[in-house]
Design an enzyme around this catalytic site. Structure first.
Site, PDB file in Angstrom:
ATOM      1  N   GLU A 101      -4.837   0.037  -7.621  1.00  9.14           N
ATOM      2  CA  GLU A 101      -3.827   0.851  -8.291  1.00  9.14           C
ATOM      3  C   GLU A 101      -2.895  -0.017  -8.874  1.00  9.14           C
ATOM      4  OE1 GLU A 101      -3.871   4.495  -5.180  1.00  9.14           O
ATOM      5  OE2 GLU A 101      -2.847   2.642  -4.659  1.00  9.14           O
TER       6      GLU A 101
ATOM      7  N   HIS B 114      -2.100  -2.581  -6.141  1.00 11.76           N
ATOM      8  CA  HIS B 114      -2.582  -2.457  -4.988  1.00 11.76           C
ATOM      9  C   HIS B 114      -4.132  -2.641  -4.978  1.00 11.76           C
ATOM     10  CE1 HIS B 114      -3.578   0.280  -1.505  1.00 11.76           C
ATOM     11  NE2 HIS B 114      -3.499  -0.889  -1.302  1.00 11.76           N
TER      12      HIS B 114
ATOM     13  N   SER C  86       0.836  -0.897  -0.110  1.00 14.80           N
ATOM     14  CA  SER C  86      -0.066  -0.106  -0.038  1.00 14.80           C
ATOM     15  C   SER C  86       0.950   1.332  -0.072  1.00 14.80           C
ATOM     16  CB  SER C  86      -0.950   0.040   1.240  1.00 14.80           C
ATOM     17  OG  SER C  86      -0.070  -0.067   2.513  1.00 14.80           O
TER      18      SER C  86
ATOM     19  N   ASN D 147      -3.465   6.117  -0.416  1.00 20.91           N
ATOM     20  CA  ASN D 147      -2.795   6.472   0.984  1.00 20.91           C
ATOM     21  C   ASN D 147      -1.960   7.805   0.929  1.00 20.91           C
ATOM     22  OD1 ASN D 147      -3.561   4.253   2.413  1.00 20.91           O
ATOM     23  ND2 ASN D 147      -2.784   3.030   1.219  1.00 20.91           N
TER      24      ASN D 147
END
Length: 389
Positions: free
Chosen positions: A152, A140, A119, A190
């Site tokens: 992602e 991800h 992540s 993130n």
């Protein structure tokens, strides 16, 4: 090696979810985990989940049987040898992941793609463990992988065009919504979402004294973001749902990788909960107390206060979204899609900024910068210029 065979390393919640998604798409999937009891638990949970889907008439009995037949569970890494792609979903630790990639490369074919579900960790750094670095890519997923649509796709500087194209086409074929981003800390979600947690904690820590019933609490901040922002979960509810262990470690990782940029700085509040083992719902205590008999605090539902809280947090989020585009981490469309599909934001942040008025957003951040004198509140050049390329 068979491109239709997918290996998954790590049979926790995320790895199990990825395995189920791949098996549902018709792939033969080999799920590996060496920790005692984990692989058995994964098989039991996946099968139970499929049985529930049959009961709810979401899938047929025949489909459930086919998915189960596509899944093989093993404690032997050697069983991954025929895989055309291996996706690792083990602990978020760079050393552990690199060690696994070294072992995998010695086992699989030269054409096998090695993907990481990290992540926030560097794909370039992960690829350095391999002799054939062009085969390594970030893929991800978001938890739960069976339900969340976003994935992602993160090519590192060593990732080949073939690896990128094949990987994205494959995940698209699984019915997922893919976005592509540069190999930068936190990728899109993130990175951008850090302010949702960090600025909310800052407001809580400051207290905003003067309310009739004392300092502003977590429940009030959660109420403000849901009421005036339309978020499904407030920041403290969401951190307790994710787990303070995960949320803190990702925050710390992104902060360190950005060379201790103030915008991503973790808080002592986060760290103390992590140190105490108060991880949220899964541990019974977090920002809130979930133990039997505990009462949830009530929010102070003041409209002026609520709007002030929402404005401060949303302006920070918008600023980071603009910066992510300005620095060409991802396109406008991919940033907007990532935040709506990955963390269920009610609307895209770029569009939200234009709706609120970019001059207003800049003025809010400039006022905060003048008050605190911290780089945390510096306005992105992209936002300052009111231009998205």
């Amino acid at each position: 090696m068979n491109k239709s065979v997918i290996g998954v390393c790590g049979a926790g919640a995320m790895g199990s979810g990825i395995a189920q998604v791949a098996a549902t798409a018709g792939h033969k999937v080999i799920v590996y985990d060496s920790f005692e009891g984990t692989i058995e638990r994964s098989q039991k949970n996946i099968h139970a989940g499929l049985d529930k889907l049959v009961e709810k008439q979401k899938i047929t009995t025949e489909k459930s049987t086919d998915i189960k037949a596509n899944l093989t569970f093993t404690k032997s890494l050697a069983d991954l040898k025929p895989a055309g792609m291996v996706i690792e979903a083990i602990v978020e630790d760079l050393g552990s992941k690199k060690k696994l990639f070294v072992e995998l490369e010695a086992l699989v074919s030269a054409e096998c793609i090695l993907a990481s579900n990290t992540s926030s960790l560097s794909i370039a750094s992960l690829s350095s463990a391999c002799k054939k670095q062009d085969r390594v890519i970030g893929i991800h997923f978001f938890n739960p992988a069976t339900l969340m649509p976003l994935v992602e796709i993160i090519p590192g500087i060593t990732t080949s065009a073939h690896t990128l194209t094949f990987s994205r086409d494959l995940i698209d074929s699984w019915g997922k919504t893919t976005v592509m981003c540069k190999d930068t800390p936190g990728f899109i979600v993130n990175r951008v979402a850090r302010s949702y947690y960090g600025e909310s904690i800052r407001i809580y820590e400051e207290g905003w004294e003067g309310l009739p019933d004392g300092p502003v609490g977590m429940a009030t901040i959660d109420w403000a973001m849901k009421t005036f922002g339309g978020f499904k979960m407030g920041p403290f509810e969401l951190m307790d749902f994710i787990g303070s262990d995960i949320n803190y470690k990702v925050t710390e990782s992104v902060w360190e990788q950005f060379f201790y940029d103030q915008r991503f700085k973790p808080s002592l509040t986060q760290k103390r909960l992590y140190e105490a083992g108060w991880y949220g719902r899964k541990s019974g205590r977090g920002y809130y107390d979930y133990r039997e008999g505990a009462q949830m605090p009530r929010p102070h539902e003041d409209e002026i206060l609520g709007k002030a809280i929402f404005n401060r947090v949303i302006c920070m989020l918008i600023n980071e979204a603009f910066d992510t585009v300005y620095l060409k981490v991802a396109t406008v469309d991919d940033v907007e899609t990532a935040m709506m599909k990955g963390v269920n934001y009610p609307k895209g942040l770029i569009a939200w900024g234009k709706e609120l008025g970019l001059k207003h957003v800049v003025a809010t951040l400039d006022q905060l910068y003048a008050l605190y004198g911290e780089d945390r509140y510096r306005v992105s050049v992209g936002l300052r210029k009111h231009r998205i390329e």
